[in-house]
Design a protein around this motif. Structure first.
Motif, short mmCIF file in Angstrom:
data_model
loop_
_atom_site.label_atom_id
_atom_site.label_comp_id
_atom_site.label_asym_id
_atom_site.label_seq_id
_atom_site.Cartn_x
_atom_site.Cartn_y
_atom_site.Cartn_z
N SER A 158 0.85 -1.20 0.00
CA SER A 158 0.00 0.00 0.00
C SER A 158 0.88 1.23 0.00
O SER A 158 1.71 1.39 0.88
CB SER A 158 -0.81 0.10 1.29
N THR A 179 -1.82 6.44 6.41
CA THR A 179 -3.04 6.59 5.64
C THR A 179 -2.76 6.47 4.15
O THR A 179 -1.71 6.92 3.67
CB THR A 179 -3.74 7.93 5.92
N THR A 180 -3.70 5.85 3.44
CA THR A 180 -3.59 5.82 1.98
C THR A 180 -4.40 6.97 1.38
O THR A 180 -4.40 7.17 0.19
CB THR A 180 -4.15 4.49 1.43
N TYR A 229 -10.52 -2.14 16.06
CA TYR A 229 -10.32 -2.35 14.62
C TYR A 229 -8.98 -1.84 14.13
O TYR A 229 -8.66 -1.95 12.95
CB TYR A 229 -11.48 -1.78 13.81
N LEU A 260 -5.08 -2.45 14.10
CA LEU A 260 -4.11 -3.50 14.38
C LEU A 260 -2.78 -2.89 14.76
O LEU A 260 -2.29 -1.99 14.08
CB LEU A 260 -3.87 -4.33 13.11
N TYR A 312 0.04 -3.48 11.89
CA TYR A 312 0.02 -2.91 10.54
C TYR A 312 0.28 -1.41 10.62
O TYR A 312 -0.21 -0.74 11.55
CB TYR A 312 -1.33 -3.18 9.86
N HIS A 330 -15.45 9.10 4.81
CA HIS A 330 -14.87 8.47 3.62
C HIS A 330 -14.27 7.09 3.88
O HIS A 330 -13.54 6.57 3.03
CB HIS A 330 -13.83 9.41 3.00
N ARG A 349 -15.15 1.69 7.99
CA ARG A 349 -14.96 1.32 9.40
C ARG A 349 -15.08 2.54 10.30
O ARG A 349 -15.71 2.50 11.35
CB ARG A 349 -13.60 0.65 9.58
N LYS A 383 1.49 -5.81 3.88
CA LYS A 383 0.76 -6.67 4.81
C LYS A 383 1.65 -7.85 5.22
O LYS A 383 1.48 -8.41 6.29
CB LYS A 383 -0.50 -7.23 4.14
#
Ligand code: ANZ
Ligand code: ZN
Length: 811
Positions: free
Chosen positions: A232, A252-253, A332, A334, A337, A348, A351, A419
């Motif tokens: 990512s 953040t992506t 939610y 992790l 990650y 936007h 989750r 990941k």
């Protein structure tokens, strides 16, 4: 001389064993590197020799590769087709414990059974190259490779929380955990911090990703690997904690949505939790953290649970607006990650939206869809709004600008996340390769000198897992206690063993020189045979074996041990054979078909024929007893056909049958090369339907039929071939050549018209069905031009001559 008496029926029992012995005695499939012939290395995923024996799914893979190997050998290739045993692992150890038999003993028995079953299927392996991952002479090199990885800095020791299977009593790799459960036994996995040997597969993440592009593998397998590696591209953003010197870094992506961030949320395990939690919130936070733990005391946030969380009482400052944003903790996020922290953008992100709705956090839209008025959360691209001077800027572009400005303010950077995690490489079990390292109080971790390899597994009586996180080897003190190779002081062997995937992470190299004592394989042998040309096996190994194998190959390539960056350029995944009830075969469902029973009742050639006829190699199909009978009936007919024409003397074939023969050769050859063996079998069946009508056929026709049959039903083909007087094995006969000129001469020209005007012409085999001709006609560019945007009212076809599209212009 009558070679088949009028009464003699096809009897596979007497024939099959005889030819299996012949192939062994004559070393028919022994491979020798040769400079004159093109090499073809065809390999199966070698089996784990379980106590259950071979199943019909194995038989499908092994028959297919055997067929390819026999075909290419007849085509003049130098074929390497080996087999071996992937024999370390838990099931053998568990059975051994239950039965009180040593795992090595059990492994031996299981291998003997598998080998016998394979031979009974007529599989033409080069048995002189058989390997066994539990053989010390084999795992000597598994250990040697581990030491290479150690020297390269790719193996390291770490105490980290790992996935622990309470039933198998061992740690697992991430790849071995499927939906939170142990891949082996299905027990829910717990998290347990433990000292581990890890392999730095993440260092190869980019190359493992890039290398996929050039591979001829099924797309879905490549996709699985790509997603598992999970690259990512995004940004890290630093949020200052209010009234504190601490900071929260988030990954953040979608940095373009930063003006929509209304809170920041960290994982319950995040180190900042302690620092930012206020007195007022301390009790609630402590309670939340305790309640969100799983039964094993760990945390498995990737389960699809309700999003819950708690407010810490602390705040961060927005880097552009200086607004105060609350810091939350939620399940939610992790810890494993990114940075373990997220900026919450409920407008936007799905989750964040769910979370913000539950806890009444504010939702601020900052990206507008350019076409439809989208509902929130809107996760697509668009143009920015409520984002100061970036309003109106397309979101993709805004990402670039915003990162640039964050970099300028020293509040962020472009980053890439994966990941993929490093490979947890230790197992706390007995039946595996010992890790060749020694712990010394003075020198630290010292590799076992190469000349002392292999470090053999001690023969012990008690190999039950301890469950304490220590391998049973830890209790074998005379094995554990050694002198340190470096300072000669007292040292202790590493007592964890390697995972069951170790031996299969390099085995294709060993087949090329299985007895070589100076290295994993002899250089000349590697140059002669590698890489593997065709690899067949199961799709379930997509992120286990197939990823690990690529990783080791790349590491060995970097170390100058091997010469290719990829081990398997072409891999094809077998489709399952389901039970007759269309369900996955399983003991509990009682729908398992045992190949031994089929061989006993119908013969190995029938089983092979059937498994190849049920569908393309990659398709999943249910077992069908009627189909087995059909395959047998076909072989009976071939037998009788050859019997009827055994005295054929004529050298010249009837024109029509000759043409059909060449069509058959073409279809069978193409069917094999494309792994659509079923079309090859169908071609033979259709041809036989015609040929049976003839009173006489030429001798060469009978020979050619047997050659085409040989890869599918090798025992019968050998038997009839020898009865016809040939001295050498049919496996060494040359594959029949297709007479292309003959096929072309026989083709007919079909004129293609649109509304009666000639627009093109195609050449087809006579008798091709109209639908197929229509398809070809539509592909002719000049025809396609006239068919575009109009309605075809009807199609008139004059067989073998003319096709006319009657069209009406579209309104
Ligand atoms: C803000 C944002 C706004 C995000 C938005 C997405 C959409 P992939 O593509 O899987 O890499 N994220 C980052 N770290 C996380 C963690 N440790 N646990 C859970 N979620 C995490 O996903 C990246 C996105 O996942 C990141 O981008 C972050 O949410 C979330 F409109 O940041 B995003
Ligand atoms: Zn030492």
């Amino acid at each position: 001389m009558r070679i088949i008496s009028g009464m003699e029926q096809y009897d596979p029992k007497t024939i099959e064993a005889k030819w299996q012995q012949y192939w062994l005695d004559h070393k028919t499939f022994a491979a020798q590197a040769s400079a004159d012939k093109k090499k073809m290395y065809i390999m199966d995923m070698f089996p784990y020799p379980s106590g259950d024996g071979l199943h019909v799914g194995h038989a499908k893979i092994y028959t297919a590769s055997d067929l390819m190997a026999r075909y290419y050998r007849m085509k003049g290739f130098n074929v390497l087709h080996p087999m071996g045993w992937d024999a370390f692992g838990l099931p053998t150890e568990n059975t051994a414990i239950k039965k009180g038999v040593h795992p090595a003993q059990l492994t031996k028995q299981n291998i003997a059974r598998f080998r016998k079953q394979m031979k009974s299927l007529g599989l033409g392996y080069d048995w002189s190259r058989e390997i066994n991952t539990t053989d010390p002479e084999y795992y000597r090199w598994t250990q040697w490779i581990f030491l290479q990885l150690f020297q390269m800095g790719l193996a390291y020791e770490a105490t980290i929380p790992i996935n622990w299977c309470p039933s198998c009593k061992t740690g697992l790799a991430n790849e071995e955990v499927i939906d939170g459960k142990c891949e082996r036994c299905g027990t829910s996995v717990e998290e347990k911090p433990m000292r581990q040997w890890m392999l730095r597969i993440t260092q190869y993440a980019d190359r493992l990703l890039l290398g996929l592009e050039g591979l001829d593998w099924p797309k879905h397998i490549k996709d699985i690997q790509e997603n598992w590696i999970g690259k990512s591209e995004g940004a890290s953003v630093t949020f200052e904690v209010l009234d504190s010197s601490s900071q929260v870094d988030v990954f953040t992506t979608r940095v373009d949505t930063i003006f929509g961030a209304t809170y920041v949320v960290v994982s319950p395990d995040h180190p900042l939790v302690e620092k930012v939690t206020t007195k007022a919130q301390a009790a609630a936070v402590a309670e939340y953290i305790e309640s969100s733990k799983d039964v094993g005391g760990g945390r498995l946030a990737d389960r699809d649970e309700d999003k819950t969380g708690v407010f810490t009482g602390g705040y961060v400052v927005h880097p552009f607006t200086n607004e105060k944003l609350p810091i939350w903790i939620a399940n939610y996020v992790l810890m494993t990650y990114g940075t373990g922290a997220v900026m919450g953008v409920p407008a936007h992100d799905e989750r964040d939206f769910a979370f913000a709705t539950t806890y009444s956090l504010s939702i601020r839209q900052v990206v507008m869809s350019t076409d439809v008025e989208a509902e929130l959360p809107y996760v697509g691209e668009g143009v920015l709004t409520n984002s100061k001077h970036w309003d109106g800027v397309p979101s993709e572009q805004a990402r670039e600008h915003i990162v640039a400005e964050l970099v300028e303010k020293s509040r962020g950077a472009k980053t890439t996340q994966y990941k993929l995690r490093d490979w947890v490489f230790s197992r706390q079990r007995y039946w595996g390769e010992p890790i060749p390292l020694i712990h010394c109080a003075t020198c630290g971790v010292v590799p076992v000198p190469e000349e002392d390899l292999p470090v053999t597994l001690p023969d012990i009586d008690r190999y039950e897992p301890t469950g304490t996180g220590e391998s049973p080897l830890a209790a074998v003190s005379d094995w554990v206690n050694v002198t340190c190779p470096s300072c000669s002081g007292p040292g202790k062997r590493e007592t964890n063993t390697m995972p069951q995937w170790a031996g299969s992470s390099w085995y294709w190299l060993r087949y090329v020189s299985p007895q070589y004592a100076e290295g994993v394989a002899r250089k000349e042998d590697m140059k002669a045979w590698l890489p593997v040309d065709l690899y067949l096996g199961g799709a379930e190994h997509a992120v286990l074996h197939l990823l690990y194998a690529r990783f080791w190959q790349k590491a060995l390539f970097d170390q100058g041990v091997v010469f290719d960056e990829e081990p398997f350029n072409c891999f094809k995944a077998v489709g399952l054979i389901l039970g007759e009830d269309n369900q996955k075969m399983s003991k509990s469902r009682g729908n398992v078909v045992n190949p031994d029973d089929v061989v006993a009742e119908y013969g190995a050639d029938t089983l092979r024929m059937y498994e190849m006829f049920v569908g393309p190699f990659e398709a999943s199909v249910p077992w069908d007893t009627k189909g087995i009978k059909g395959a047998r009936r076909f072989l009976d007919r071939v037998w009788n056909f050859v019997g009827k024409h055994q005295d054929a003397r004529s050298m010249v074939e009837d024109d029509n049958l000759e043409l059909l023969l060449h069509k058959m050769i073409k279809r069978v050859s193409e069917g094999i090369e494309e792994l659509k063996f079923n079309t090859g079998v169908a071609a033979m069946m259709e041809w036989l339907n015609e040929a049976e009508k003839k009173e006489a056929v030429a001798r060469s026709t009978v020979d050619n039929l047997l050659k085409l049959l040989a890869p599918f039903a090798p025992h019968m083909a050998e038997e009839l071939w020898s009865r016809l007087g040939h001295k050498d094995s049919i496996a060494e006969a040359a594959w029949p050549e297709v007479d292309d000129a003959l096929l072309n001469r026989a083709r007919v020209k079909v004129v293609v018209q649109v509304n009666g005007k000639v627009r093109g012409e195609i050449e087809v085999d006579p008798g091709l069905p109209q639908a197929a001709i229509e398809g070809l006609a539509r592909e002719v560019r000049n025809v396609a031009k006239y068919l575009e945007g109009v309605d075809v009212m009807k199609v008139i076809y004059v067989p073998n001559r003319l096709l006319n599209f009657v069209v009406k212009p579209a309104s």
